[in-house]
Design a protein around this motif. Structure first.
Motif, PDB file in Angstrom:
ATOM      1  N   ALA A 436       0.838  -1.210   0.000  1.00 39.30           N
ATOM      2  CA  ALA A 436       0.000   0.000   0.000  1.00 39.30           C
ATOM      3  C   ALA A 436       0.868   1.252   0.000  1.00 39.30           C
ATOM      4  O   ALA A 436       0.639   2.204  -0.738  1.00 39.30           O
ATOM      5  N   MET A 437       1.898   1.223   0.847  1.00 38.90           N
ATOM      6  CA  MET A 437       2.815   2.372   0.963  1.00 38.90           C
ATOM      7  C   MET A 437       3.550   2.568  -0.352  1.00 38.90           C
ATOM      8  O   MET A 437       3.724   3.677  -0.850  1.00 38.90           O
ATOM      9  N   LEU A 438       3.981   1.459  -0.921  1.00 39.46           N
ATOM     10  CA  LEU A 438       4.747   1.504  -2.163  1.00 39.46           C
ATOM     11  C   LEU A 438       3.908   2.153  -3.266  1.00 39.46           C
ATOM     12  O   LEU A 438       4.339   3.082  -3.939  1.00 39.46           O
ATOM     13  N   LEU A 439       2.670   1.677  -3.402  1.00 35.03           N
ATOM     14  CA  LEU A 439       1.793   2.228  -4.441  1.00 35.03           C
ATOM     15  C   LEU A 439       1.507   3.706  -4.200  1.00 35.03           C
ATOM     16  O   LEU A 439       1.502   4.507  -5.126  1.00 35.03           O
ATOM     17  N   ALA A 440       1.291   4.067  -2.933  1.00 35.14           N
ATOM     18  CA  ALA A 440       0.963   5.465  -2.632  1.00 35.14           C
ATOM     19  C   ALA A 440       2.171   6.369  -2.854  1.00 35.14           C
ATOM     20  O   ALA A 440       2.051   7.467  -3.386  1.00 35.14           O
ATOM     21  N   ASP A 441       3.340   5.888  -2.472  1.00 39.57           N
ATOM     22  CA  ASP A 441       4.493   6.786  -2.499  1.00 39.57           C
ATOM     23  C   ASP A 441       5.155   6.892  -3.851  1.00 39.57           C
ATOM     24  O   ASP A 441       5.834   7.868  -4.139  1.00 39.57           O
ATOM     25  N   ILE A 442       4.956   5.875  -4.700  1.00 39.82           N
ATOM     26  CA  ILE A 442       5.459   6.051  -6.064  1.00 39.82           C
ATOM     27  C   ILE A 442       4.661   7.197  -6.686  1.00 39.82           C
ATOM     28  O   ILE A 442       5.200   8.034  -7.390  1.00 39.82           O
ATOM     29  N   VAL A 443       3.362   7.246  -6.376  1.00 41.22           N
ATOM     30  CA  VAL A 443       2.516   8.313  -6.906  1.00 41.22           C
ATOM     31  C   VAL A 443       2.898   9.646  -6.273  1.00 41.22           C
ATOM     32  O   VAL A 443       2.975  10.669  -6.927  1.00 41.22           O
ATOM     33  N   HIS A 461       1.225 -11.884  -5.543  1.00 43.50           N
ATOM     34  CA  HIS A 461      -0.164 -12.013  -6.004  1.00 43.50           C
ATOM     35  C   HIS A 461      -1.070 -11.015  -5.282  1.00 43.50           C
ATOM     36  O   HIS A 461      -2.127 -10.642  -5.770  1.00 43.50           O
ATOM     37  N   GLN A 462      -0.628 -10.554  -4.089  1.00 44.81           N
ATOM     38  CA  GLN A 462      -1.433  -9.609  -3.315  1.00 44.81           C
ATOM     39  C   GLN A 462      -1.263  -8.172  -3.795  1.00 44.81           C
ATOM     40  O   GLN A 462      -1.959  -7.271  -3.336  1.00 44.81           O
ATOM     41  N   PHE A 463      -0.293  -7.960  -4.693  1.00 47.03           N
ATOM     42  CA  PHE A 463      -0.064  -6.610  -5.205  1.00 47.03           C
ATOM     43  C   PHE A 463      -1.305  -6.144  -5.969  1.00 47.03           C
ATOM     44  O   PHE A 463      -1.628  -4.961  -6.016  1.00 47.03           O
ATOM     45  N   ILE A 464      -2.014  -7.126  -6.549  1.00 46.25           N
ATOM     46  CA  ILE A 464      -3.234  -6.808  -7.301  1.00 46.25           C
ATOM     47  C   ILE A 464      -4.271  -6.222  -6.346  1.00 46.25           C
ATOM     48  O   ILE A 464      -4.837  -5.158  -6.587  1.00 46.25           O
ATOM     49  N   GLN A 465      -4.484  -6.915  -5.220  1.00 52.55           N
ATOM     50  CA  GLN A 465      -5.469  -6.460  -4.238  1.00 52.55           C
ATOM     51  C   GLN A 465      -5.071  -5.095  -3.672  1.00 52.55           C
ATOM     52  O   GLN A 465      -5.918  -4.221  -3.478  1.00 52.55           O
ATOM     53  N   THR A 655      -4.336  -3.447 -14.386  1.00 55.57           N
ATOM     54  CA  THR A 655      -3.102  -3.651 -15.152  1.00 55.57           C
ATOM     55  C   THR A 655      -2.462  -2.322 -15.533  1.00 55.57           C
ATOM     56  O   THR A 655      -1.268  -2.102 -15.322  1.00 55.57           O
ATOM     57  N   ASN A 656      -3.293  -1.399 -16.059  1.00 51.62           N
ATOM     58  CA  ASN A 656      -2.734  -0.113 -16.516  1.00 51.62           C
ATOM     59  C   ASN A 656      -2.148   0.691 -15.373  1.00 51.62           C
ATOM     60  O   ASN A 656      -1.083   1.293 -15.487  1.00 51.62           O
ATOM     61  N   THR A 657      -2.872   0.694 -14.235  1.00 53.78           N
ATOM     62  CA  THR A 657      -2.378   1.435 -13.059  1.00 53.78           C
ATOM     63  C   THR A 657      -0.990   0.945 -12.673  1.00 53.78           C
ATOM     64  O   THR A 657      -0.074   1.725 -12.464  1.00 53.78           O
ATOM     65  N   ILE A 658      -0.851  -0.393 -12.581  1.00 56.68           N
ATOM     66  CA  ILE A 658       0.428  -0.953 -12.131  1.00 56.68           C
ATOM     67  C   ILE A 658       1.520  -0.660 -13.151  1.00 56.68           C
ATOM     68  O   ILE A 658       2.641  -0.268 -12.783  1.00 56.68           O
ATOM     69  N   LEU A 691      -0.950  -8.475 -13.387  1.00 61.02           N
ATOM     70  CA  LEU A 691       0.022  -7.468 -12.950  1.00 61.02           C
ATOM     71  C   LEU A 691       0.592  -6.702 -14.144  1.00 61.02           C
ATOM     72  O   LEU A 691       1.403  -5.799 -13.967  1.00 61.02           O
ATOM     73  N   GLY A 692       0.179  -7.100 -15.350  1.00 56.18           N
ATOM     74  CA  GLY A 692       0.668  -6.406 -16.543  1.00 56.18           C
ATOM     75  C   GLY A 692       2.150  -6.640 -16.776  1.00 56.18           C
ATOM     76  O   GLY A 692       2.864  -5.780 -17.295  1.00 56.18           O
TER      77      GLY A 692
END
Length: 938
Positions: A436-443, A461-465, A655-658, A691-692
């Motif tokens: 969650a932190m990773l996704l938020a902070d890359i943004v 596999h949980q990166f999708i969730q 997929t596109n988001t990731i 995961l694209g």
């Protein structure tokens, strides 16, 4: 002075909770303590004048024979009453013990006992705010208090006396300012803890001890941050050959067994880190995955003076990495690893916000208790991570108010735990974070992530969730009503009237503006209520699924909502915000002249304006911006309208988001995806595609040797009813019977995995009503209070325990060793066809002319099934049985694919009766083996 105060520590065992319904005492113990020493003990069995219920006999080990010759309470009443005179009454839950005792005194014709009381549950919550549980047995275990026979009054009362003493010692160890703050706030507690705090204050004020480990933020005492430095170290080489690896491991871990898969994994990761390339690794349990990626990452980071970031999904895994796996790597490599744990901002406490809220008046009991817990915790915590705290449900709302967020003001580094963690990470070899932190902070573009040379994404596999959660919006009626309620009208006791009073007192704002603001607020609330009525009206056309079912859901696109009305709510809110902000401007010039307690009100007002801005964005997101890439649906419960309205908006395909997030990283750093389950039979790129990940990124599959699973057995029960052929009630009765028999055969330590919360609840209720497992601790997701992690930790503490969970429990849960003996799969873990996210994905696949069952439904269920089995065997010494109660694994053609996804273990198909006998036999053998091992160890 408290020093010579007399405490009477009391514990009762009774036939039940209600003296009014005829429940009676069966044992009483009173420990008299003075000067923190036990002076005398009174203990006696009491004749209840009725048989003791079986489950109470089991709980307390007190039988009818034990009390056969005991006297009734009336014969002891005077002596007990006398013992309590001039004492402070202490119990672990005074609400129960004292009120029960008062009823008994009344029955014996004695006057009501009057005096002060202290509840050690309340006291422990304050002084040990990070304890996992406040049951007497759990606290005793945590604090090394002897308690051999829990639920026996004599042992419990003694343990409670020692607990009181531990609390006193803990109190004296706190900084003086913390004790002062506690004392100031303690008058709203349920018991007379303020007395204890006052006495501690007197002692603390006389002592001249220096508080070396403490720094101060205004009136708050905080623990000093431990200083980390980066030492010079001799360079470490990566062990390239098998021999070099064996030498390295065996030097430090003499009992080390070679695992070829682990060495393969190390080599692959080393190569891709150096080439800055991408790789996927599916590593089954038993490979030693964590060490497999930690070791090459640490060597790479130290050799190149770079950082490697490791991201996992669950907090539990983060803690495990830090507590057990990293120390092993440090031992193997003979060096210190500089590591920083980074979580999302909202996990950290905002000290400034907390300090403001300290001065609030009219707090609820839960808020007061939580404030006291936080005061104590701040003097102990080095991380400021709020998940360390164990607070009540009501306290959780308060915790949400003191989280750090993007609006939080920058504070001096030593008081800002998030900034501290960021700064520490600049010195780090490894940064450990969660998805969650990773996704938020890359943004958010945290610059710290620019200096990372390699990414290991565990539980990939949980990166999708995690990406779905980051993009989802949830609207709830109750939450919005709560937010409106915080502002209120001039006639309420809420913030609006307080803010208006402050503004008028300081003569800073014309009164007309407040009249105007109040009108805007009333219009907003009115329009909001109209919009909710519109939703309720529209939902009338959708009938609940099952008979007696009260919950309904419908896609937003299926309703014909009045868009004009939805827009007008948004405009009304914007209008209110603009005027509310304009009013704050009047304060800006003169804020220094405003008294401190008035400033707090202004700051709260600003806080709520920020909250309203978040809310209006949420409203627009949910009701005004429709897109084909998202599915939005409404859920209601017809028993509670409009209170139960929830609207959930989730992305269908991320997929596109990731790709958007990770493509810039791919250009300059290695990315290693790893998990125990990335593929399913017949579709090895099921996760990779979601995961694209590019088709030419290799997938390395590593399976533990068959020998690793020698302790595992799988059983398929052949005579369970077919759910289609019987009523739900009959099916649940069969499931409940099967579960109770298996649990008794393995003596507990059992996970029961469901696919439906409704069936889980009904099964647990039936088992509880039947009392067939009355001597077991039953923990059930969605029924027992607490988060998933808390349930899991509670489950591990008891040897006779059963944990009931649904799909979300199947993943990322680790219960090593003896804590888990069996996993029961009630139904194959297919998603419910009505689950809206699943439904939206299926529709999309069907519209493209593809088969939603084979492409989505089946692979998802097989992955969960693999995960379920993965809970069971976590080391080569583990033994466990995996039991499937769903006949479809045998009767449907796809059943083979589920079985193919398991490691090569023995799978037996038997009727329930035979299977239970087999399991009992297996379990008894297991016990014998354990005894043998214990004997040999001696």
């Amino acid at each position: 002075m408290m020093e010579s105060q007399k405490f009477a520590i009391v514990d009762l065992e009774t036939t039940g909770h209600s003296p009014a319904s005829g429940d009676r005492m069966i044992q009483i113990a009173i420990v008299i303590m003075k000067d923190w020493c036990i002076e005398k003990t009174f203990t006696s069995f009491i004749h209840p004048g009725k048989p003791i219920p079986i489950f109470i006999q089991d709980l307390t080990n007190i039988t009818d024979a034990d009390v056969a010759n005991a006297l009734p309470f009336e014969d002891h009443a005077n002596e007990i009453y006398e013992l309590l005179q001039d004492a402070i009454f202490v119990a672990h839950n005074t609400d129960f013990d004292l009120s029960f005792l008062q009823s008994e005194f009344m029955r014996a014709g004695l006057p009501k006992w009057r005096g002060k009381k202290i509840d050690t549950v309340e006291l422990s919550k304050i002084l040990f705010p990070t304890s996992l549980s406040y049951k007497l047995g759990d606290l005793a275990a945590d604090l090394d208090i002897p308690l051999d026979n829990a639920h026996r009054a004599d042992d419990d009362a003694k343990a409670c006396a020692y607990l009181l003493k531990k609390c006193w010692e803990e109190l004296l160890s706190l900084p003086l300012t913390t004790v002062e703050q506690l004392h100031k706030k303690s008058f709203q507690l349920k018991t007379n803890i303020s007395q204890l705090l006052f006495d501690a204050l007197q002692i603390k004020r006389k002592s001249v001890e220096q508080e070396k480990e403490i720094i101060y933020y205004n009136q708050l005492a905080l623990k000093k941050r431990p200083v980390k430095t980066k030492d010079w170290e001799k360079p470490i080489q990566f062990p390239k050959t098998v021999d070099e690896k064996m030498v390295l491991f065996q030097q430090r871990i003499p009992s080390f067994e070679e695992r070829p898969g682990q060495f393969q994994m190390m080599d692959a990761i080393w190569e891709h880190l150096n080439n800055k390339s991408e790789l996927m690794i599916e590593a089954s349990t038993g490979i030693g995955k964590t060490i497999g990626y930690l070791l090459p990452s640490v060597i790479y980071a130290k050799q190149n003076n770079k950082k490697v970031c490791i991201s996992t999904y669950t907090t539990h895994l983060l803690e495990q990495l830090l507590a057990s796996e990293l120390p092993k790597v440090e031992k193997i490599l003979g060096c210190n690893v500089n590591v920083t744990l980074l979580k999302g901002k909202q996990n950290y406490v905002d000290v400034a916000k907390f300090e403001q809220l300290l001065n609030l008046r009219d707090l609820s009991y839960d808020e007061t208790l939580t404030i006291l817990q936080v005061l104590v915790w701040l003097s102990k915590t080095t991380t400021g991570d709020l998940t360390e705290l164990n607070v009540s449900g009501g306290g959780q709302l308060f915790i949400d108010k003191i989280r750090k967020n993007n609006e939080s003001s920058k504070q001096q580094q030593s008081f800002d735990y998030y900034e501290r963690a960021i700064q520490e990470s600049e010195q780090a070899d490894l940064i450990i974070t969660n998805h969650a932190m990773l996704l938020a902070d890359i943004v958010r573009n945290e610059p710290i992530f620019d200096s990372i040379d390699g990414w290991i994404i565990d539980e990939a596999h949980q990166f999708i969730q995690a990406a779905v959660n980051r993009d989802e919006t949830i609207f709830t009626f109750t939450n919005w009503k709560y937010v409106f309620g915080q502002i209120g009208l001039s006639t309420d006791e809420q913030l609006f009237s307080k803010f208006q009073a402050v503004a008028l007192k300081n003569q800073l704002v014309p009164i007309q503006l407040f009249h105007q603001l109040e009108r805007k607020y009333m219009r907003l609330v009115n329009l909001f209520d109209k919009a909710m009525q519109e939703i309720v009206f529209q939902m009338k056309g959708f009938k609940p699924k099952g008979k007696g079912e009260t919950k309904q859901s419908a896609f937003l696109s299926e309703l014909v909502l009045d868009q004009g009305l939805m827009k007008s709510v948004s405009h009304a809110m914007q209008n209110w915000i603009e005027l509310a902000e304009r009013i704050v401007e009047f304060f800006k010039g003169d804020i220094e002249q405003v008294p401190k307690q008035h400033k707090i009100v202004v700051e709260q007002w600003e806080y709520w304006i920020r909250e309203y801005k978040i809310k209006v964005a949420e409203w627009d997101e949910v009701f005004l911006q429709q897109s084909t890439e998202y599915s939005s649906w409404i859920e209601i419960d017809v028993r509670n309208l409009p209170g139960s309205i929830r609207v959930i908006k989730k992305p269908i395909d991320i997929t596109n988001t990731i790709q958007h997030l990770l493509n810039p990283i791919r250009e300059k750093a290695a990315i290693i995806w790893t998990s125990g389950s990335l593929s399913v039979p017949n579709n090895e790129r099921f996760i990779a595609d979601q995961l694209g990940i590019n088709r030419n990124v290799p997938l390395l599959t590593l399976q533990a040797p068959t020998q690793y699973y020698k302790g595992a057995q799988a059983y398929i029960v052949t005579d369970m009813p077919d759910i289609q052929a019987v009523s739900q009630t009959d099916f649940i009765e069969s499931v409940a019977l099967a579960i109770t028999r298996i649990v008794r055969a393995t003596n507990g330590r059992c996970f029961v995995l469901f696919t439906s919360q409704d069936m889980l609840r009904k099964t647990v209720e039936l088992i509880q009503e039947s009392e067939l497992l009355h001597d077991y601790m039953l923990f059930a997701q969605g029924v027992t209070n607490g988060s998933r992690m808390r349930l899991l930790k509670a489950f591990q503490k008891f040897s006779h325990s059963v944990l009931f969970g649904t799909n979300s429990f199947w993943e990322g849960v680790d219960v090593p060793g003896e804590s888990l003996s069996s996993v029961i799969v009630v139904r194959l873990p297919f998603s419910s066809p009505d689950e809206p996210t699943f439904k939206a994905k299926s529709l999309l696949i069907q519209q493209q002319g593809r088969n939603a069952f084979t492409e989505l439904s089946l692979p998802e269920a097989i992955l969960r099934f693999k995960q379920g089995f993965g809970r069971l065997i976590r080391s080569s010494q583990d033994k466990g049985v995996f039991i499937v109660l769903d006949r479809r694994i045998e009767s449907k053609s796809y059943g083979v694919e589920f079985l193919k996804s398991l490691p090569k273990i023995s799978i037996q198909k038997l009727p329930l009766q035979d299977m239970v006998l087999e399991v009992e036999h297996w379990y008894n053998n297991k016990d014998e083996e354990r005894k043998q091992v214990d004997e040999n160890d001696k």
